[in-house]
Design a protein around this motif. Structure first.
Motif, PDB file in Angstrom:
ATOM      1  N   UNK A 197      -0.511  16.696  -4.975  1.00  0.00           N
ATOM      2  CA  UNK A 197       0.505  15.931  -4.256  1.00  0.00           C
ATOM      3  C   UNK A 197       0.577  14.543  -4.878  1.00  0.00           C
ATOM      4  N   UNK A 198       1.742  13.906  -4.710  1.00  0.00           N
ATOM      5  CA  UNK A 198       1.963  12.593  -5.312  1.00  0.00           C
ATOM      6  C   UNK A 198       2.837  11.761  -4.376  1.00  0.00           C
ATOM      7  N   UNK A 199       2.402  10.549  -4.109  1.00  0.00           N
ATOM      8  CA  UNK A 199       3.140   9.647  -3.228  1.00  0.00           C
ATOM      9  C   UNK A 199       3.291   8.300  -3.943  1.00  0.00           C
ATOM     10  N   UNK A 200       4.513   7.767  -4.002  1.00  0.00           N
ATOM     11  CA  UNK A 200       4.753   6.489  -4.663  1.00  0.00           C
ATOM     12  C   UNK A 200       5.165   5.444  -3.637  1.00  0.00           C
ATOM     13  N   UNK A 201       4.686   4.224  -3.853  1.00  0.00           N
ATOM     14  CA  UNK A 201       5.000   3.135  -2.942  1.00  0.00           C
ATOM     15  C   UNK A 201       4.722   1.819  -3.649  1.00  0.00           C
ATOM     16  N   UNK A 202       5.075   0.717  -3.020  1.00  0.00           N
ATOM     17  CA  UNK A 202       4.906  -0.599  -3.627  1.00  0.00           C
ATOM     18  C   UNK A 202       4.236  -1.560  -2.648  1.00  0.00           C
ATOM     19  N   UNK A 250       2.358   1.547  -6.786  1.00  0.00           N
ATOM     20  CA  UNK A 250       1.224   2.441  -6.587  1.00  0.00           C
ATOM     21  C   UNK A 250       1.690   3.890  -6.652  1.00  0.00           C
ATOM     22  N   UNK A 251       0.830   4.748  -7.174  1.00  0.00           N
ATOM     23  CA  UNK A 251       0.953   6.193  -6.988  1.00  0.00           C
ATOM     24  C   UNK A 251      -0.347   6.660  -6.351  1.00  0.00           C
ATOM     25  N   UNK A 252      -0.249   7.354  -5.235  1.00  0.00           N
ATOM     26  CA  UNK A 252      -1.431   7.952  -4.620  1.00  0.00           C
ATOM     27  C   UNK A 252      -1.430   9.435  -4.956  1.00  0.00           C
ATOM     28  N   UNK A 253      -2.414   9.862  -5.732  1.00  0.00           N
ATOM     29  CA  UNK A 253      -2.550  11.266  -6.133  1.00  0.00           C
ATOM     30  C   UNK A 253      -3.483  11.983  -5.167  1.00  0.00           C
ATOM     31  N   UNK A 254      -3.196  13.263  -4.953  1.00  0.00           N
ATOM     32  CA  UNK A 254      -4.088  14.092  -4.140  1.00  0.00           C
ATOM     33  C   UNK A 254      -4.183  15.481  -4.762  1.00  0.00           C
ATOM     34  N   UNK A 255      -5.391  16.037  -4.732  1.00  0.00           N
ATOM     35  CA  UNK A 255      -5.613  17.439  -5.032  1.00  0.00           C
ATOM     36  C   UNK A 255      -6.089  18.109  -3.755  1.00  0.00           C
ATOM     37  N   UNK A 256      -5.411  19.179  -3.367  1.00  0.00           N
ATOM     38  CA  UNK A 256      -5.663  19.823  -2.083  1.00  0.00           C
ATOM     39  C   UNK A 256      -5.838  21.319  -2.303  1.00  0.00           C
TER      40      UNK A 256
END
Length: 260
Positions: A197-202, A250-256
């Motif tokens: 999963x990938x979430x982008x924010x500032x 920012x990019x918040x990466x997740x492996x699920x």
């Protein structure tokens, strides 16, 4: 000499040197990530591996989960307990679950400190059927003048440090790291195919806010006060030249992965 992050115990446990700063300066995780993990888990009990001061644990608690933290640093554990999070002090690989099971095992900015072979197996042992393993971290790259000033400062006070010599971007480093997380999960044979999963924010930072965050990050946690002040002065001057602040992507990466 340690060759893998999980073997560098002194470094891994250096982040508790200033727990108040760590908790104040480190960013939370995207609400979308928290909501998605909560929705995908089969039960309300979460185990937070390497919970630190409890940043993500408090987010999961606010979303209605019961959270137990595990952290090897008693200073971090004490801070998290003072915010209402139950924490047991241990390396995750050595932690005794005492027969307890969880709907999710999560780790924010911490799984690279866990043994890549023993970690997924341990997580599978304490997960209920259908339970979720969720590993996540922030990826960010400050503006080039700020990053260059940091690298130059580290070269000046800590010659030979990998944090001053690394040529790959943070995005490249984290992509490699998360691919290794996924490989470890696959190799355990205890989970379904991992998803990313990938979430982008500032987030907008002032000079003071960025200089508050930097001492909580990898290359600086073990510097002597004079050396740290030297590095921060150089970075501060670079931020001043940009007008006193900047907006960081920012990019918040997740492996699920799910336990069958």
């Amino acid at each position: 000499m340690p060759t893998q992050p999980h073997e560098a115990r002194a470094f891994a446990e250096s982040f508790g040197i200033d727990t108040e700063r760590y908790d104040r300066a480190r960013p939370e995780y995207p609400a979308e990530l928290v909501a998605r993990l909560v929705a995908a888990s089969p039960g309300p009990d979460f185990l937070d591996v390497g919970c630190g001061t409890g940043i993500e644990a408090r987010q999961f608690r606010a979303a209605g989960r019961r959270v137990l933290g595990v952290d090897p640093d008693p200073r971090m554990a004490a801070f998290a307990r003072n915010t209402g999070i139950d924490v047991e002090v241990a390396k995750f690989e050595d932690w005794d679950g005492k027969g307890r099971t969880f709907g999710a095992v999560v780790a924010g900015q911490a799984w690279h400190w866990v043994d890549p072979v023993a970690g997924p197996a341990k997580a599978a042992d304490v997960l209920r059927p259908g339970g979720l393993l969720g590993l996540f971290a922030h990826v960010f790259q400050p503006p080039d003048p700020v990053a260059d000033a940091l690298a130059e400062g580290i070269r000046r006070v800590l010659p030979g440090s990998p944090f001053a010599q690394e040529s790959r971007s943070a995005a490249e480093l984290y992509e490699v790291m998360f691919a290794k997380f996924a490989d470890g999960i696959r190799e355990s044979g205890r989970f379904g195919e991992p998803e990313q999963w990938r979430f982008t924010w500032e987030h907008a930072y002032t000079r003071d806010e960025w200089l508050d965050l930097l001492p909580t990050t990898g290359g600086l946690t073990r510097l002597e006060p004079d050396a740290l002040a030297d590095v921060l002065a150089g970075v501060g001057a670079a931020i001043d030249a940009l007008g006193g602040g900047f907006t960081l992507s920012y990019t918040t990466l997740a492996v699920v992965a799910t336990k069958p």
